[in-house]
Design a protein around this motif. Structure first.
Motif, PDB file in Angstrom:
ATOM      1  N   TYR A  35       6.766  11.589  -0.186  1.00  0.00           N
ATOM      2  CA  TYR A  35       7.509  12.506   0.692  1.00  0.00           C
ATOM      3  C   TYR A  35       6.584  13.382   1.526  1.00  0.00           C
ATOM      4  CZ  TYR A  35      11.427  15.476   2.118  1.00  0.00           C
ATOM      5  OH  TYR A  35      12.390  16.154   2.844  1.00  0.00           O
ATOM      6  N   ASP A  36       5.447  13.818   0.964  1.00  0.00           N
ATOM      7  CA  ASP A  36       4.539  14.655   1.742  1.00  0.00           C
ATOM      8  C   ASP A  36       3.917  13.897   2.904  1.00  0.00           C
ATOM      9  OD1 ASP A  36       3.053  13.082   0.049  1.00  0.00           O
ATOM     10  OD2 ASP A  36       1.928  14.714  -0.866  1.00  0.00           O
ATOM     11  N   ALA A  37       3.754  12.584   2.766  1.00  0.00           N
ATOM     12  CA  ALA A  37       3.298  11.767   3.891  1.00  0.00           C
ATOM     13  C   ALA A  37       4.441  11.494   4.860  1.00  0.00           C
ATOM     14  CB  ALA A  37       2.706  10.456   3.383  1.00  0.00           C
ATOM     15  N   LEU A  38       5.646  11.302   4.326  1.00  0.00           N
ATOM     16  CA  LEU A  38       6.810  11.039   5.168  1.00  0.00           C
ATOM     17  C   LEU A  38       7.043  12.166   6.171  1.00  0.00           C
ATOM     18  CD1 LEU A  38       9.447   9.347   5.723  1.00  0.00           C
ATOM     19  CD2 LEU A  38      10.519  10.761   3.943  1.00  0.00           C
ATOM     20  N   VAL A  39       6.921  13.418   5.725  1.00  0.00           N
ATOM     21  CA  VAL A  39       7.236  14.557   6.599  1.00  0.00           C
ATOM     22  C   VAL A  39       6.027  15.015   7.418  1.00  0.00           C
ATOM     23  CG1 VAL A  39       9.115  15.351   5.129  1.00  0.00           C
ATOM     24  CG2 VAL A  39       6.808  16.229   4.723  1.00  0.00           C
ATOM     25  N   PRO A  76       7.286  19.652  -1.097  1.00  0.00           N
ATOM     26  CA  PRO A  76       8.260  19.665   0.000  1.00  0.00           C
ATOM     27  C   PRO A  76       9.541  18.905  -0.325  1.00  0.00           C
ATOM     28  CG  PRO A  76       6.371  18.294   0.554  1.00  0.00           C
ATOM     29  CD  PRO A  76       6.005  19.049  -0.675  1.00  0.00           C
ATOM     30  N   MET A  77       9.455  17.871  -1.133  1.00  0.00           N
ATOM     31  CA  MET A  77      10.643  17.117  -1.546  1.00  0.00           C
ATOM     32  C   MET A  77      11.551  17.991  -2.411  1.00  0.00           C
ATOM     33  SD  MET A  77      10.575  13.549  -3.671  1.00  0.00           S
ATOM     34  CE  MET A  77      12.003  12.712  -4.315  1.00  0.00           C
ATOM     35  N   ALA A  78      10.943  18.700  -3.373  1.00  0.00           N
ATOM     36  CA  ALA A  78      11.729  19.581  -4.229  1.00  0.00           C
ATOM     37  C   ALA A  78      12.348  20.712  -3.424  1.00  0.00           C
ATOM     38  CB  ALA A  78      10.846  20.140  -5.342  1.00  0.00           C
ATOM     39  N   GLU A  79      11.576  21.328  -2.558  1.00  0.00           N
ATOM     40  CA  GLU A  79      12.091  22.467  -1.798  1.00  0.00           C
ATOM     41  C   GLU A  79      13.152  22.044  -0.793  1.00  0.00           C
ATOM     42  OE1 GLU A  79       8.541  24.274  -0.310  1.00  0.00           O
ATOM     43  OE2 GLU A  79       8.147  25.349  -2.206  1.00  0.00           O
ATOM     44  N   ASP A  80      12.996  20.878  -0.165  1.00  0.00           N
ATOM     45  CA  ASP A  80      14.030  20.393   0.749  1.00  0.00           C
ATOM     46  C   ASP A  80      15.302  20.016   0.002  1.00  0.00           C
ATOM     47  OD1 ASP A  80      12.329  20.807   2.818  1.00  0.00           O
ATOM     48  OD2 ASP A  80      11.901  18.695   3.220  1.00  0.00           O
ATOM     49  N   ALA A  81      15.190  19.793  -1.300  1.00  0.00           N
ATOM     50  CA  ALA A  81      16.361  19.526  -2.137  1.00  0.00           C
ATOM     51  C   ALA A  81      16.969  20.809  -2.690  1.00  0.00           C
ATOM     52  CB  ALA A  81      15.982  18.605  -3.288  1.00  0.00           C
ATOM     53  N   GLY A  82      16.376  21.962  -2.338  1.00  0.00           N
ATOM     54  CA  GLY A  82      16.906  23.238  -2.807  1.00  0.00           C
ATOM     55  C   GLY A  82      16.423  23.639  -4.175  1.00  0.00           C
ATOM     56  N   LEU A  83      15.319  23.046  -4.633  1.00  0.00           N
ATOM     57  CA  LEU A  83      14.801  23.327  -5.966  1.00  0.00           C
ATOM     58  C   LEU A  83      13.516  24.140  -5.879  1.00  0.00           C
ATOM     59  CD1 LEU A  83      15.195  19.745  -7.513  1.00  0.00           C
ATOM     60  CD2 LEU A  83      16.864  21.616  -7.521  1.00  0.00           C
ATOM     61  N   ASN A 141       0.858  -1.177   0.000  1.00  0.00           N
ATOM     62  CA  ASN A 141       0.000   0.000   0.000  1.00  0.00           C
ATOM     63  C   ASN A 141       0.897   1.230   0.000  1.00  0.00           C
ATOM     64  OD1 ASN A 141      -2.632  -1.364   0.374  1.00  0.00           O
ATOM     65  ND2 ASN A 141      -1.807  -1.903   2.380  1.00  0.00           N
ATOM     66  N   PHE A 142       0.657   2.167  -0.901  1.00  0.00           N
ATOM     67  CA  PHE A 142       1.456   3.381  -0.814  1.00  0.00           C
ATOM     68  C   PHE A 142       0.573   4.566  -0.487  1.00  0.00           C
ATOM     69  CE2 PHE A 142       0.612   3.621  -5.425  1.00  0.00           C
ATOM     70  CZ  PHE A 142       0.328   4.972  -5.586  1.00  0.00           C
ATOM     71  N   ALA A 143       1.173   5.535   0.206  1.00  0.00           N
ATOM     72  CA  ALA A 143       0.396   6.601   0.821  1.00  0.00           C
ATOM     73  C   ALA A 143       0.867   7.969   0.365  1.00  0.00           C
ATOM     74  CB  ALA A 143       0.482   6.504   2.350  1.00  0.00           C
ATOM     75  N   ARG A 144      -0.075   8.749  -0.155  1.00  0.00           N
ATOM     76  CA  ARG A 144       0.163  10.155  -0.439  1.00  0.00           C
ATOM     77  C   ARG A 144      -0.242  10.991   0.777  1.00  0.00           C
ATOM     78  NH1 ARG A 144       0.951   9.989  -5.930  1.00  0.00           N
ATOM     79  NH2 ARG A 144      -0.362   8.569  -7.164  1.00  0.00           N
ATOM     80  N   GLY A 145       0.366  12.170   0.892  1.00  0.00           N
ATOM     81  CA  GLY A 145       0.034  13.070   2.001  1.00  0.00           C
ATOM     82  C   GLY A 145      -0.930  14.164   1.618  1.00  0.00           C
ATOM     83  N   CYS A 146      -1.208  14.308   0.311  1.00  0.00           N
ATOM     84  CA  CYS A 146      -2.197  15.278  -0.137  1.00  0.00           C
ATOM     85  C   CYS A 146      -2.861  14.755  -1.394  1.00  0.00           C
ATOM     86  CB  CYS A 146      -1.568  16.658  -0.369  1.00  0.00           C
ATOM     87  SG  CYS A 146      -0.488  16.751  -1.816  1.00  0.00           S
ATOM     88  N   GLU A 147      -4.047  15.250  -1.665  1.00  0.00           N
ATOM     89  CA  GLU A 147      -4.800  14.821  -2.840  1.00  0.00           C
ATOM     90  C   GLU A 147      -5.543  16.025  -3.419  1.00  0.00           C
ATOM     91  OE1 GLU A 147      -5.705  13.795  -5.736  1.00  0.00           O
ATOM     92  OE2 GLU A 147      -5.174  11.815  -4.990  1.00  0.00           O
ATOM     93  N   PRO A 148      -4.878  16.788  -4.301  1.00  0.00           N
ATOM     94  CA  PRO A 148      -5.498  18.003  -4.849  1.00  0.00           C
ATOM     95  C   PRO A 148      -6.671  17.735  -5.777  1.00  0.00           C
ATOM     96  CG  PRO A 148      -3.386  17.579  -5.904  1.00  0.00           C
ATOM     97  CD  PRO A 148      -3.499  16.616  -4.769  1.00  0.00           C
TER      98      PRO A 148
END
Length: 509
Positions: free
Chosen positions: A48-52, A77-84, A9-16
């Motif tokens: 990543y949004d679920a991870l954090v 959040p993954m992109a921004e935490d990577a500096g992108l 099962n994989f989990a997203r942290g948001c669903e626009p």
């Protein structure tokens, strides 16, 4: 390894796509509770949004027997935490131009992978052993192997255009070691393989999934899989009984595999009927020892211990879900895949794809700026993409026989099949067809579509050029070690040698 199942099962942290995505965490909770009720150990992959989001790690730590890994679709959040800088419309955006790592430069991919793996370690105390994504490029996967190591990675089932994603031509199910140049296909030589085994997700119907949307390849392919949200497929108890029976029918050469589970974006209301029904059936098979239930990481480690390179494998269905008499046999090795289809007393080669270590996926080291994400093998016959209207593409047999079709997995990594006086032997490096009847030959039938790759034929060599979504071309050949090619009014025909043999030889790049 033989009969193996994973619950992933994989989990997203948001669903626009939903006005209210508060259902995401409760959906994962229900899936975990269901596994707990049956005593099933499962794998959960966190986007990543679920991870954090502290609520997701807290839930996974609250008494569940679960293997935790990463789901590597990219999010804000993954992109921004990577500096992108994030260019998506929403914090998670399904647009191909931002959603997958192939939409970024190699340096940007590395930065986001590092951010994901290091954040995972900060939260859980160690790097993940498993990960997955609908689509992964070989550059990213090789970097993950060299930097962090993984036991296994899971990718999308075979599909054409669904949700903008095409993954087409690789092993239809099971596991394989991908090429360093193209993640959809196995590496032929060990020196060219990535050492992380990939497993195909979602349990595709071996007969129907391939042809859904047949005759209109410009349209998105429809879905017939083990996913419990689909009424025709994983939500139908009869279909699930059929799938389990045929998928684990003893005709897999190395590994009969299926992934159970569902992403939380569908919501528990959509999952709540199909998944418990599937688990009830799975529990009986696990209890009887007919199916071995493992985590994704356990399957990956067992695969690596047993196989140094991609092993030959097969998937055969002796019935279809509608009881209409259709049958199929898939065979795949690190050199090619082939599919035999039987319907209405007719047998034909529905699919034949070549694998080459030299053939690179289109965005191996360049950004995908298009609206489609596509990775392919090298087609000789593509019964889906070469069909149109009334023309059903395939390699057809001119053999006056209306017998039944039978297939059998053999020792030594081969699949044997027979249709009356015609016999087939699929081996790791060659595919043989034998028939002593007068007039026997093979006819290549395709519609007039731009994807057909044929350039020219010599007596024992067919020359082809394949163009992917980017328009880039790759030249390749198919060789015969028995029989001859010829140009006829109807197209390409293959005639047997004097003993009635036709042998396609794949031991050449």
């Amino acid at each position: 390894m033989k009969n193996v199942a994973n619950i992933i099962n994989f989990a997203r942290g948001c669903e626009p796509r939903s006005d209210d995505d508060s259902f995401l965490l409760p959906t994962l909770y229900e899936e975990l509770e269901l596994c707990k009720r049956y005593g099933f150990r499962s794998t959960v992959l966190l986007q990543y949004d679920a991870l954090v989001n502290p609520e997701y790690p807290a839930l996974l730590r609250s008494g569940y027997d679960v293997e935790i890994g990463l789901w590597l679709e990219t999010v804000q959040p993954m992109a921004e935490d990577a500096g992108l800088t994030w260019h998506g419309r929403y914090p998670w955006d399904w647009d191909i131009r931002v959603n997958f790592l192939s939409a970024y430069t190699p340096d940007e991919r590395v930065a986001m992978i590092d951010a994901a793996f290091k954040t995972f370690k900060r939260i859980f105390g160690e790097y993940p052993k498993v990960a997955g994504c609908w689509s992964i490029d070989s550059f990213s996967l090789e970097y993950i192997e060299q930097t962090y190591g993984l036991s296994a990675f899971c990718v999308c089932k075979e599909q054409y255009g669904t949700d903008g994603i095409t993954v087409w031509g690789g092993p239809y199910t099971g596991g394989y070691y991908p090429s360093k140049n193209n993640a959809v296909v196995p590496a032929r030589e060990k020196k060219n393989q990535i050492g992380i085994p990939l497993f195909r997700m979602l349990g595709p119907d071996p007969i129907d999934q391939y042809d859904l949307g047949l005759g209109a390849p410009e349209q998105d392919q429809r879905v017939c899989s083990l996913e419990p949200v689909y009424e025709y497929g994983g939500g139908d108890p009869d279909w699930v009984d059929w799938f389990i029976r045929e998928n684990y029918n003893g005709k897999a050469i190395s590994l009969a595999y299926a992934q159970f589970g569902q992403e939380n974006s569908f919501g528990w209301e959509s999952i709540s009927k199909g998944l418990p029904m599937q688990f009830e059936k799975l529990a009986k098979k696990v209890a009887s020892g007919e199916i071995l239930l493992q985590t994704l990481g356990e399957t990956g480690e067992a695969f690596k211990q047993e196989f140094a390179v991609t092993p030959p494998n097969s998937t055969c269905a002796d019935t279809d879900s509608e009881c209409s008499g259709r049958k199929t046999a898939w065979y795949y090795s690190r050199y090619y895949r082939v599919n035999l289809m039987f319907e209405k007393n007719c047998l034909w080669i529905r699919d034949l794809q070549l694998y080459s270590d030299a053939y690179a996926e289109p965005h191996l080291r360049s950004k995908n700026t298009g609206t489609r994400c596509g990775t392919f093998a090298l087609p000789v016959m593509d019964g889906f993409r070469f069909s149109k209207g009334a023309v059903r593409a395939g390699i057809y047999l001119d053999a006056p026989d209306c017998a039944d079709f039978e297939s059998e997995a053999m020792t030594g990594g081969t699949l044997a099949a027979a249709w009356g006086n015609v016999t087939f032997t699929a081996a790791e490096q060659a595919f043989s067809i034998q028939c002593a009847l007068p007039g026997f030959c093979l006819r290549f039938v395709t519609a007039e579509v731009p994807t057909v790759p044929y350039i020219d034929v010599e007596s024992t060599v067919m020359h082809m050029t394949f163009r992917d979504f980017t328009g880039a071309g790759f030249n390749y050949v198919l060789r015969l070690s028995a029989g001859t090619f010829a140009r006829t009014e109807s197209g390409v025909t293959v005639y047997p040698d004097k003993t009635g043999n036709i042998v396609f030889d794949f031991n050449v790049n």
